[in-house]
Design a protein around this motif. Structure first.
Motif, PDB file in Angstrom:
ATOM      1  N   LEU A  19     -25.050  86.756  51.983  1.00 59.73           N
ATOM      2  CA  LEU A  19     -26.018  85.926  52.678  1.00 59.73           C
ATOM      3  C   LEU A  19     -26.734  85.067  51.639  1.00 59.73           C
ATOM      4  CD1 LEU A  19     -27.444  85.302  55.382  1.00 59.73           C
ATOM      5  CD2 LEU A  19     -29.101  87.061  54.781  1.00 59.73           C
ATOM      6  N   ALA A  20     -26.479  83.755  51.672  1.00 61.00           N
ATOM      7  CA  ALA A  20     -27.176  82.817  50.789  1.00 61.00           C
ATOM      8  C   ALA A  20     -28.473  82.438  51.487  1.00 61.00           C
ATOM      9  CB  ALA A  20     -26.319  81.587  50.534  1.00 61.00           C
ATOM     10  N   MET A  21     -29.600  82.685  50.818  1.00 54.39           N
ATOM     11  CA  MET A  21     -30.882  82.411  51.456  1.00 54.39           C
ATOM     12  C   MET A  21     -31.901  81.920  50.440  1.00 54.39           C
ATOM     13  SD  MET A  21     -31.706  86.350  52.394  1.00 54.39           S
ATOM     14  CE  MET A  21     -33.445  86.552  52.096  1.00 54.39           C
ATOM     15  N   LYS A  22     -32.456  80.760  50.755  1.00 53.27           N
ATOM     16  CA  LYS A  22     -33.503  80.205  49.900  1.00 53.27           C
ATOM     17  C   LYS A  22     -34.206  79.088  50.661  1.00 53.27           C
ATOM     18  CE  LYS A  22     -34.341  78.770  45.192  1.00 53.27           C
ATOM     19  NZ  LYS A  22     -33.706  78.500  43.907  1.00 53.27           N
ATOM     20  N   GLY A  23     -35.513  79.038  50.521  1.00 52.20           N
ATOM     21  CA  GLY A  23     -36.284  77.970  51.150  1.00 52.20           C
ATOM     22  C   GLY A  23     -36.199  77.950  52.658  1.00 52.20           C
ATOM     23  N   GLY A  24     -36.111  79.112  53.277  1.00 53.25           N
ATOM     24  CA  GLY A  24     -36.047  79.176  54.728  1.00 53.25           C
ATOM     25  C   GLY A  24     -34.680  78.884  55.319  1.00 53.25           C
ATOM     26  N   GLU A  25     -33.710  78.577  54.480  1.00 53.73           N
ATOM     27  CA  GLU A  25     -32.350  78.289  54.948  1.00 53.73           C
ATOM     28  C   GLU A  25     -31.460  79.466  54.576  1.00 53.73           C
ATOM     29  OE1 GLU A  25     -28.992  74.776  54.404  1.00 53.73           O
ATOM     30  OE2 GLU A  25     -30.881  74.649  53.339  1.00 53.73           O
ATOM     31  N   SER A  26     -30.585  79.883  55.484  1.00 57.25           N
ATOM     32  CA  SER A  26     -29.666  80.972  55.177  1.00 57.25           C
ATOM     33  C   SER A  26     -28.342  80.759  55.888  1.00 57.25           C
ATOM     34  CB  SER A  26     -30.257  82.330  55.554  1.00 57.25           C
ATOM     35  OG  SER A  26     -30.395  82.443  56.935  1.00 57.25           O
ATOM     36  N   LYS A  27     -27.292  81.278  55.269  1.00 54.99           N
ATOM     37  CA  LYS A  27     -25.954  81.216  55.851  1.00 54.99           C
ATOM     38  C   LYS A  27     -25.157  82.404  55.333  1.00 54.99           C
ATOM     39  CE  LYS A  27     -21.857  78.356  56.390  1.00 54.99           C
ATOM     40  NZ  LYS A  27     -21.195  77.102  56.025  1.00 54.99           N
ATOM     41  N   ARG A  28     -24.365  83.000  56.206  1.00 54.62           N
ATOM     42  CA  ARG A  28     -23.544  84.162  55.862  1.00 54.62           C
ATOM     43  C   ARG A  28     -22.137  83.703  55.512  1.00 54.62           C
ATOM     44  NH1 ARG A  28     -20.516  87.539  59.071  1.00 54.62           N
ATOM     45  NH2 ARG A  28     -20.450  89.703  58.451  1.00 54.62           N
ATOM     46  N   PHE A  29     -21.604  84.257  54.414  1.00 50.59           N
ATOM     47  CA  PHE A  29     -20.262  83.944  53.937  1.00 50.59           C
ATOM     48  C   PHE A  29     -19.459  85.229  53.836  1.00 50.59           C
ATOM     49  CE2 PHE A  29     -22.984  80.639  52.331  1.00 50.59           C
ATOM     50  CZ  PHE A  29     -22.211  79.492  52.310  1.00 50.59           C
ATOM     51  N   ILE A  30     -18.155  85.132  54.023  1.00 48.25           N
ATOM     52  CA  ILE A  30     -17.239  86.236  53.753  1.00 48.25           C
ATOM     53  C   ILE A  30     -16.509  85.853  52.472  1.00 48.25           C
ATOM     54  CG2 ILE A  30     -15.320  87.634  54.609  1.00 48.25           C
ATOM     55  CD1 ILE A  30     -17.937  87.798  56.276  1.00 48.25           C
ATOM     56  N   VAL A  31     -16.656  86.685  51.441  1.00 46.31           N
ATOM     57  CA  VAL A  31     -16.215  86.343  50.084  1.00 46.31           C
ATOM     58  C   VAL A  31     -15.184  87.355  49.606  1.00 46.31           C
ATOM     59  CG1 VAL A  31     -17.030  86.030  47.712  1.00 46.31           C
ATOM     60  CG2 VAL A  31     -18.470  85.316  49.622  1.00 46.31           C
ATOM     61  N   GLY A  32     -14.122  86.884  48.975  1.00 44.66           N
ATOM     62  CA  GLY A  32     -13.098  87.765  48.413  1.00 44.66           C
ATOM     63  C   GLY A  32     -13.599  88.485  47.173  1.00 44.66           C
ATOM     64  N   LEU A  33     -13.100  89.691  46.963  1.00 48.69           N
ATOM     65  CA  LEU A  33     -13.509  90.483  45.797  1.00 48.69           C
ATOM     66  C   LEU A  33     -13.202  89.782  44.479  1.00 48.69           C
ATOM     67  CD1 LEU A  33     -12.448  94.096  46.853  1.00 48.69           C
ATOM     68  CD2 LEU A  33     -14.764  93.168  46.702  1.00 48.69           C
ATOM     69  N   HIS A  34     -12.208  88.882  44.451  1.00 53.96           N
ATOM     70  CA  HIS A  34     -11.857  88.203  43.205  1.00 53.96           C
ATOM     71  C   HIS A  34     -13.006  87.344  42.673  1.00 53.96           C
ATOM     72  CE1 HIS A  34     -10.796  85.240  46.302  1.00 53.96           C
ATOM     73  NE2 HIS A  34     -11.071  84.334  45.382  1.00 53.96           N
ATOM     74  N   TYR A  35     -13.962  86.978  43.532  1.00 55.69           N
ATOM     75  CA  TYR A  35     -15.119  86.203  43.059  1.00 55.69           C
ATOM     76  C   TYR A  35     -16.027  87.025  42.157  1.00 55.69           C
ATOM     77  CZ  TYR A  35     -13.948  82.285  46.039  1.00 55.69           C
ATOM     78  OH  TYR A  35     -13.309  81.210  46.616  1.00 55.69           O
ATOM     79  N   LEU A  36     -15.862  88.340  42.133  1.00 55.75           N
ATOM     80  CA  LEU A  36     -16.657  89.174  41.228  1.00 55.75           C
ATOM     81  C   LEU A  36     -16.294  88.921  39.764  1.00 55.75           C
ATOM     82  CD1 LEU A  36     -16.723  92.520  43.229  1.00 55.75           C
ATOM     83  CD2 LEU A  36     -18.592  90.876  42.928  1.00 55.75           C
ATOM     84  N   ASN A  37     -15.229  88.165  39.515  1.00 58.16           N
ATOM     85  CA  ASN A  37     -14.855  87.787  38.152  1.00 58.16           C
ATOM     86  C   ASN A  37     -15.294  86.365  37.808  1.00 58.16           C
ATOM     87  OD1 ASN A  37     -13.488  90.217  37.534  1.00 58.16           O
ATOM     88  ND2 ASN A  37     -11.739  89.510  38.727  1.00 58.16           N
ATOM     89  N   ASP A  38     -15.852  85.637  38.748  1.00 59.78           N
ATOM     90  CA  ASP A  38     -16.246  84.247  38.527  1.00 59.78           C
ATOM     91  C   ASP A  38     -17.623  84.195  37.851  1.00 59.78           C
ATOM     92  OD1 ASP A  38     -17.870  81.765  39.998  1.00 59.78           O
ATOM     93  OD2 ASP A  38     -15.868  81.274  39.268  1.00 59.78           O
TER      94      ASP A  38
END
Length: 104
Positions: free
Chosen positions: A45-64
């Motif tokens: 969940l990306a959330m900042k400044g009153g704005e939020s959006k839910r994303f489904i993210v692959g585990l491979h992003y844990l290396n980014d």
């Protein structure tokens, strides 16, 4: 060394999500994991400044590196108490840009 420990804790937490354990609503109704999270993915969940959006993210992003930077910010702002969707302190568009830039 601390980053490796942090990533290990995130991976351990993500394994609970992948196994479909019930989510604890920590921030709001929008933080639940949901049925749309498949094995090998986790909810963010990306959330900042009153704005939020839910994303489904692959585990491979844990290396980014850019995504790991967001995880460090989440640790500082929210700690390790998060359950359900992982909240990161950024605008949804910022997270989308990171995901788009490191797409396999």
């Amino acid at each position: 060394m601390m980053l490796r420990s942090f990533v290990g804790k995130v991976e351990k937490g993500v394994s609970h999500i992948v196994q479909r354990r019930p989510a604890v609503r920590y921030y709001s109704e929008g933080t639940s994991v949901g049925d749309d999270v498949r094995e090998g993915y986790f909810a963010v969940l990306a959330m900042k400044g009153g704005e939020s959006k839910r994303f489904i993210v692959g585990l491979h992003y844990l290396n980014d590196p850019a995504f790991l930077g967001l995880l460090r910010q989440a640790e500082q702002e929210f700690g390790f108490r998060q359950m359900g969707a992982l909240a990161v302190p950024c605008q949804p568009q910022e997270l989308q840009n990171i995901l788009d830039a490191s797409r396999p």
